[in-house]
Design an enzyme around this catalytic site. Sequence first.
Site, PDB file in Angstrom:
ATOM      1  N   ASP A  17      -4.433   3.326  -7.551  1.00  0.00           N
ATOM      2  CA  ASP A  17      -3.353   2.570  -6.923  1.00  0.00           C
ATOM      3  C   ASP A  17      -3.857   1.225  -6.401  1.00  0.00           C
ATOM      4  OD1 ASP A  17      -0.656   2.325  -6.410  1.00  0.00           O
ATOM      5  OD2 ASP A  17      -0.723   3.325  -4.464  1.00  0.00           O
ATOM      6  N   LYS A  28      -3.570  -2.372  -5.936  1.00  0.00           N
ATOM      7  CA  LYS A  28      -2.461  -3.341  -5.909  1.00  0.00           C
ATOM      8  C   LYS A  28      -2.622  -4.196  -4.658  1.00  0.00           C
ATOM      9  CE  LYS A  28       0.632   0.105  -3.759  1.00  0.00           C
ATOM     10  NZ  LYS A  28       1.894   0.865  -3.901  1.00  0.00           N
ATOM     11  N   ASN A  81      -2.754  -2.679  -1.205  1.00  0.00           N
ATOM     12  CA  ASN A  81      -3.880  -1.814  -0.860  1.00  0.00           C
ATOM     13  C   ASN A  81      -5.210  -2.556  -0.840  1.00  0.00           C
ATOM     14  OD1 ASN A  81      -2.239   0.415  -0.552  1.00  0.00           O
ATOM     15  ND2 ASN A  81      -2.494   1.097  -2.670  1.00  0.00           N
TER      16      ASN A  81
END
Length: 409
Positions: free
Chosen positions: A146, A148, A151
């Site tokens: 994840d 992105k 994050n």
Amino acid sequence: MGHNHSHRKESLDLNGEVNFDHFQILRAIGKGSFGKVCIVQKRDTKKMFAMKYMNKSMCIKKDAVRNVLREQEILQQLEHPFLVNLWFTFQDEEDMFMVVDLLLGGDLRYHIQQGVKFDAERIKLYMCEIALALDYLQMECIIHRDIKPDNILLDEEGHVHITDFNIATILKDGTLATSMSGTKPYMAPEIFLTDQDEHRGYDFSVDWWSMGVCIYEMLRGKRPYDIHSTSSVNDIHHILTTTTVHYPSSWNSSLVSVLKHLLALDPQKRTTDLQRFLQHSFVADVDWDAVLNMKIKPSFIPPKDHLNCDPTFELEEMIIEAKPLHKKKKRLAKQGSKAREVDEEVQSRLLNLSEEFVVYNRDNANKVKDVVVQESNGHAEDEDAVEDVKTMQETNHDRKDQAEVTGPT
């Protein structure tokens, strides 16, 4: 909100397990799928942290328990300058808590939305720091899944740190991941192909694709492919196979070359590890030791005159939140004398969750490491202290054995 947390001195067992009372709650700064985040200060050391708290009943309702426990299990194994590192975990009857590094520079999503300009030199440092983090995760057999802008957090000096391991997984012995996991606009093509049974599975290469999407978005203000969370897998396949990614002529040519290799549809042709990344001319002049030791000063330093996040989080916590954190102790004391209106099945699952939860203290874990090093060097001077740490280590191992959490990859 936390300044009024308590007006009286509380007796704390500073030698016992860390718990909610060891922290002063200062202010809310964010929220995710399964929890919220606030700034806290540890009462004894005065050190500042971010504390993520997740309501147990809500996690059960959303079927998120496995994700939360797996995230904690993974973070307990990790420590790296470009990750958001875990320091403590503990629980009470309502919530599970994770106390991690506090990064006050905001996430890259916030800065993209603020219209901040990302030049080639700034991008280069970000890429190098993220690449070192991904290389470390790969050595630890972990796919983040994840990556992105939301994050990737900045610290006060402007260095990047990867956070949120909620859907990370562990790959060992050449195994492949197969589940449809991630945020669609940043997910690699092979994840969608695996979902359609057109691919055997995927590995660490998916995180490097996601980094490529992030870098492109920082440079251009939009992603290379017009994919959204609502896009169907069939639509995404069509977009990926028919879209020609546009690279403006004004961009640095060696940077474009890196991006093209990160965004290669075929993972076999993609830059998917640090060794391949090092071969690009764009990073040929990089002093990697200086990067790892944060000796290179970022060209962008986040503003220090305000929190680099959406201020509505704190208002929601104070005004909208039904069970605000700063009133937790008073609330738990009140309901302690009342019969809790929870159905039998939920009560059973809450009990199981409490038993599976593993308490963690990085300070204690570091003491264990120090004693092991001292023993190996023949320098263990205090036998009682060594025995105390051994007992603590054995207790932690027992808890982990009892709470072993496994799940589909």
